[in-house]
Design a protein around this motif. Structure first.
Motif, mmCIF file in Angstrom:
data_model
loop_
_atom_site.group_PDB
_atom_site.id
_atom_site.type_symbol
_atom_site.label_atom_id
_atom_site.label_comp_id
_atom_site.label_asym_id
_atom_site.label_seq_id
_atom_site.Cartn_x
_atom_site.Cartn_y
_atom_site.Cartn_z
ATOM 1 N N LYS A 127 0.815 -1.227 0.000
ATOM 2 C CA LYS A 127 0.000 0.000 0.000
ATOM 3 C C LYS A 127 0.846 1.274 0.000
ATOM 4 C CE LYS A 127 -0.855 -0.469 5.003
ATOM 5 N NZ LYS A 127 0.038 0.575 5.501
ATOM 6 N N ASP A 128 2.036 1.202 0.573
ATOM 7 C CA ASP A 128 2.893 2.393 0.614
ATOM 8 C C ASP A 128 4.114 2.269 -0.295
ATOM 9 O OD1 ASP A 128 1.307 3.679 2.615
ATOM 10 O OD2 ASP A 128 2.193 2.350 4.125
ATOM 11 N N HIS A 129 4.115 1.265 -1.150
ATOM 12 C CA HIS A 129 5.287 1.067 -1.999
ATOM 13 C C HIS A 129 5.326 2.127 -3.104
ATOM 14 C CE1 HIS A 129 8.382 -0.810 -4.431
ATOM 15 N NE2 HIS A 129 8.604 -1.658 -3.430
ATOM 16 N N PHE A 179 -16.210 -8.891 -8.745
ATOM 17 C CA PHE A 179 -15.221 -7.822 -8.864
ATOM 18 C C PHE A 179 -15.250 -6.916 -7.630
ATOM 19 C CE2 PHE A 179 -14.749 -3.312 -10.010
ATOM 20 C CZ PHE A 179 -13.448 -3.266 -10.474
ATOM 21 N N LEU A 180 -16.446 -6.546 -7.183
ATOM 22 C CA LEU A 180 -16.560 -5.676 -6.015
ATOM 23 C C LEU A 180 -16.037 -6.369 -4.762
ATOM 24 C CD1 LEU A 180 -20.076 -4.091 -6.690
ATOM 25 C CD2 LEU A 180 -17.828 -3.030 -7.002
ATOM 26 N N ASN A 181 -16.240 -7.678 -4.676
ATOM 27 C CA ASN A 181 -15.679 -8.439 -3.572
ATOM 28 C C ASN A 181 -14.149 -8.404 -3.628
ATOM 29 O OD1 ASN A 181 -16.057 -10.702 -1.391
ATOM 30 N ND2 ASN A 181 -14.615 -11.578 -2.841
ATOM 31 N N GLU A 182 -13.604 -8.503 -4.830
ATOM 32 C CA GLU A 182 -12.144 -8.461 -4.999
ATOM 33 C C GLU A 182 -11.552 -7.125 -4.559
ATOM 34 O OE1 GLU A 182 -9.468 -10.196 -7.474
ATOM 35 O OE2 GLU A 182 -10.908 -10.875 -8.983
ATOM 36 N N ILE A 183 -12.214 -6.036 -4.899
ATOM 37 C CA ILE A 183 -11.596 -4.734 -4.654
ATOM 38 C C ILE A 183 -11.879 -4.188 -3.258
ATOM 39 C CG2 ILE A 183 -11.674 -4.183 -7.114
ATOM 40 C CD1 ILE A 183 -13.919 -2.181 -6.487
ATOM 41 N N THR A 240 -5.990 1.065 0.093
ATOM 42 C CA THR A 240 -5.317 1.942 -0.877
ATOM 43 C C THR A 240 -6.360 2.794 -1.605
ATOM 44 O OG1 THR A 240 -5.392 0.191 -2.566
ATOM 45 C CG2 THR A 240 -3.399 0.333 -1.229
ATOM 46 N N PRO A 241 -7.066 3.663 -0.891
ATOM 47 C CA PRO A 241 -8.179 4.403 -1.507
ATOM 48 C C PRO A 241 -7.759 5.330 -2.639
ATOM 49 C CG PRO A 241 -7.637 5.297 0.654
ATOM 50 C CD PRO A 241 -6.861 4.026 0.520
ATOM 51 N N ASN A 242 -6.491 5.685 -2.689
ATOM 52 C CA ASN A 242 -6.040 6.624 -3.722
ATOM 53 C C ASN A 242 -5.394 5.938 -4.923
ATOM 54 O OD1 ASN A 242 -6.844 8.911 -2.191
ATOM 55 N ND2 ASN A 242 -4.982 8.714 -0.952
ATOM 56 N N TYR A 263 -18.139 0.769 -12.306
ATOM 57 C CA TYR A 263 -17.498 0.336 -11.064
ATOM 58 C C TYR A 263 -15.977 0.372 -11.117
ATOM 59 C CZ TYR A 263 -22.255 -1.224 -10.292
ATOM 60 O OH TYR A 263 -23.621 -1.255 -10.150
ATOM 61 N N VAL A 264 -15.397 0.716 -12.255
ATOM 62 C CA VAL A 264 -13.946 0.861 -12.343
ATOM 63 C C VAL A 264 -13.591 2.340 -12.306
ATOM 64 C CG1 VAL A 264 -13.706 -1.292 -13.636
ATOM 65 C CG2 VAL A 264 -13.887 0.876 -14.877
ATOM 66 N N ASP A 265 -12.381 2.636 -11.843
ATOM 67 C CA ASP A 265 -11.936 4.031 -11.819
ATOM 68 C C ASP A 265 -11.522 4.507 -13.195
ATOM 69 O OD1 ASP A 265 -12.260 4.375 -9.007
ATOM 70 O OD2 ASP A 265 -10.415 3.256 -8.684
ATOM 71 N N VAL A 266 -10.979 3.590 -13.981
ATOM 72 C CA VAL A 266 -10.577 3.909 -15.347
ATOM 73 C C VAL A 266 -10.862 2.675 -16.199
ATOM 74 C CG1 VAL A 266 -8.184 3.269 -14.809
ATOM 75 C CG2 VAL A 266 -8.655 4.638 -16.834
ATOM 76 N N VAL A 267 -11.413 2.881 -17.364
ATOM 77 C CA VAL A 267 -11.680 1.785 -18.289
ATOM 78 C C VAL A 267 -10.366 1.351 -18.933
ATOM 79 C CG1 VAL A 267 -12.786 1.192 -20.496
ATOM 80 C CG2 VAL A 267 -14.070 2.446 -18.744
#
Length: 685
Positions: free
Chosen positions: A143-145, A234-238, A245-247, A269-273
């Motif tokens: 998450k912080d890498h 997919f929603l379960n996965e993310i 890692t909200p950002n 449901y995706v941030d970017v296609v």
């Protein structure tokens, strides 16, 4: 007003250039060489861990991230980033062995063995728990890498499962949709036909070749359920990724016009296609016609999130081994086809694969690094050259286009058309028909949005609706308001026939109020043999100025003008003289009806006249030679025009007196613009 979108991840406001990287398949002594080669290839982002579950979790509950730690560190140390994947697309053998419920059941009710990819049940609580657990472990560790830039969720979701768990989930989905009322379901599916009426929810099973395969309402709802179940998986996965890692944006790679999933719905449901692009260049007889089809899909991916730039997640730098003719890209095509994606809204160019696998199914699939292992190859040089160009294109990042034109391509309408018993079996060709309506605009460099039925349309000048057999709730109302408020509508034969449950509208087609908008009644449709043709003859003095005659084939709607003006008639058969093209004034706008499947000459002439009449936005105010297109991106102040020649021979575009700056050379460009074979220029205005 066009505004620039933020970068995919603001930590890296540049084009992503890289590919699927599988270091888990190679000894560590190769990794340092990979880093050297990545720099030479001007690559900056690698998709990592897509099919690495067996290496990440070699036995249940025992994670080994040590190798991935070193890879992530190497990427960061070398100024590169990771598009870090979750590994659910191909589970380890121990998981299948210990928990056979995760294995998918086919429609014939047989359970699959362990193997291939996406051979898993998306309903299985065990599989959901295991995928979420490893995803949480990945998110906690990285998450912080500094290398983590984007989450790549699974890979090319597809398929369906018919196991008992899925049957129960399907019934619960139906209960929710139909308010736990079997009477509502029976009415929606018209189960009284053939005495299919259900009297208990447990009687309902998914479609099967050994059971019920042709109840259209059942088939349609099963596809909707399977789509929703995939999204839910997919929603379960993310879930842990969103938490930890909200950002970091999440995406999953779509597959163009793959029929199995409703991508416009999934895209919410995706941030970017992102999508995977594998055209069969140089094998179809016309690269520019194939290019128009690819452009259509690029536009569709951009349109799914209202113009937001997308990711070209996979493409090949040379050839694709699993295609019927795995032909190599000719000189220039790699740069051209990659920048084609950018022209239509991609902020990345990525490949499958970075280094050619030594064994298994895709060992002969194109790659940046070939089996020879060094940089002295034609393909590597092509990739390096493209990477250098992408480094010059920072001003294009986040830019978009707001077209005046939209074309409907609706997945559920496609499902219904493919399932129906009408219009014959071999020529329905819904997606090809939609693309045929797109082609005249591609030829003229007129940008187009490709939208689903649910999309808002009030912002367009022209909306084109080919073969919209199914009208879902609210669609007719939006179309009606669009025309009434001054928009121009083009609708075709076989539109407005059924509702969202595939039940025919009564009272005349097109149904649900569109008959009044179009000013016609579609009485019946003739399907002719593949060899037969008819003629579409413009009426003398018609208001569009259409002249000559056009060839029509396949399908002919026998319509009555009910207030609409007739612009063209049919030339042959018993319906000679009946309307073939009409226009109706409705409110402040106009609605055209095209009653047959017409040739390319008709499309070019008809839409060319509309383009002139409506003064549609164009990328470039110039005549474009055959096989050349121009596409536009803008931030509201600067216009970036991609002029692309998809011909195997040079072409020239006359820019007139206008002056532009080339983003490739930095030089001023005016007058005749020469493009080499498979050449591209990027102009800033």
């Amino acid at each position: 007003m066009i505004q620039r979108y933020p970068p995919i991840n603001p930590r890296f406001p540049h084009f992503l250039h890289g590919g699927d990287y599988n270091p888990d398949q190679w000894p560590e002594e190769v990794w340092a060489e990979d880093m050297r080669l990545m720099k030479l290839a001007n690559c900056n982002a690698m998709s990592v861990g897509i099919f690495a579950w067996a290496r990440l979790e070699p036995e249940e509950g025992r994670y080994d991230f040590s190798w991935l730690d070193r890879v992530m560190d190497l990427l960061a140390e070398n100024g590169a980033y990771a598009v870090l994947a979750t590994p659910s697309g191909a589970r380890p053998a121990w998981l299948s062995q210990k928990y056979p419920e995760v294995l998918r059941v086919r429609s014939d009710r047989g359970r699959n063995l362990h193997g291939i990819r996406h051979n898993h049940c998306m309903t299985s609580p065990v599989y959901r728990q295991k995928t979420q657990a490893i995803n949480r472990a990945l998110a906690e560790r990285y998450k912080d890498h500094p290398a983590l830039l984007v989450w790549h969720i699974s890979n090319e979701y597809n398929g369906e499962c018919h196991c008992d768990l899925c049957q129960a989930a399907f019934r619960n989905w139906l209960k929710k949709k139909y308010d736990n009322d079997l009477d509502k379901l029976n009415k929606a599916w018209w189960t009284s036909f053939w005495s299919h009426t259900y009297t208990d929810w447990e009687q309902i099973e998914s479609p099967s070749p050994i059971g019920e395969p042709i109840l259209h309402g059942l088939n349609l709802d099963w596809k909707r359920y399977s789509n929703d179940q995939t999204i839910d998986f997919f929603l379960n996965e993310i879930q842990p990724l969103r938490e930890l890692t909200p950002n970091v944006p999440v995406t999953t790679n779509f597959m163009g016009l793959f029929p199995g999933l409703n991508y416009p719905k999934f895209a919410q449901y995706v941030d970017v296609v992102s999508w995977d692009n594998y055209p069969v260049w140089h094998t179809t007889g016309s690269d520019w016609r194939l290019a128009a089809q690819v452009s259509f899909i690029h536009d569709q991916n951009r349109s799914m999130k209202g113009g937001k730039p997308f990711m070209l997640m996979e493409s090949t730098p040379s050839n694709t081994n699993w295609q019927p003719i795995p032909k190599l890209k000719r000189p220039g095509m790699h740069k051209l086809s990659s920048l084609q994606a950018v022209a239509h809204g991609s902020d990345t160019v990525q490949y499958f694969q970075w280094r050619k696998s030594r064994g298994s199914a895709e060992k002969f699939h194109g790659a940046v690094v070939d089996h020879v292992g060094h940089e002295h190859t034609r393909v590597f040089k092509d990739v390096s050259e493209l990477g250098a160009i992408l480094r010059q294109l920072d001003p294009v990042i986040g830019t978009t286009v707001h077209p005046d034109v939209a074309i409907y391509l609706d997945w559920e309408n496609r499902w219904a058309i493919e399932d129906m018993q009408a219009l014959g079996r071999d020529r329905r060709n819904y997606t090809d028909t939609v693309i045929a309506h797109y082609l005249p605009f591609w030829k003229r460099g007129i940008p187009v949005d490709v939208i689903a039925e649910e999309a808002e349309i009030s912002q367009y000048k022209l909306v084109i609706v080919p073969m919209l057999y199914m009208l879902k709730p609210g669609v007719a109302e939006r179309i009606r308001a669009f025309v009434k408020n001054g928009g121009t509508l083009v609708m075709t034969y076989w539109s407005g026939i059924v509702d969202e449950n595939d039940l025919c509208f009564l009272g005349g087609w097109p149904g649900n109020g569109l008959r009044e908008v179009l000013g016609i009644w579609d009485e019946e449709t003739d399907t002719i043999t593949p060899e037969e043709r008819n003629r579409v003859l413009p009426v003398p003095g018609n208001e569009l100025g259409l002249s000559g005659g056009f060839e029509a084939r396949d399908y002919f709607a026998l319509i009555h003008a009910e207030g609409a003006r007739v612009l063209a008639t049919f030339g042959n058969d018993f319906y000679a003289g009946r309307p073939a093209l009409t226009v109706n004034d409705f409110g402040k706008g106009q609605a055209y009806y095209v009653a047959s499947r017409n040739d390319e000459a008709f499309m070019d002439s008809f839409f060319g006249k509309l383009a002139e009449r409506l003064d549609l936005l164009r990328a470039l105010p110039a005549e474009l030679p055959e096989g050349v297109t121009a596409q536009l991106r803008s931030d509201g102040q600067n216009r970036f025009i991609f002029v692309m020649n998809f011909n195997p021979a040079p072409a020239t575009v006359d820019l007139g007196a206008a002056s532009y700056r080339s983003l490739l050379s930095g030089q001023s460009v005016t007058g005749p613009l020469g493009l080499p074979a498979y050449g591209v220029e990027i102009l800033q205005a």
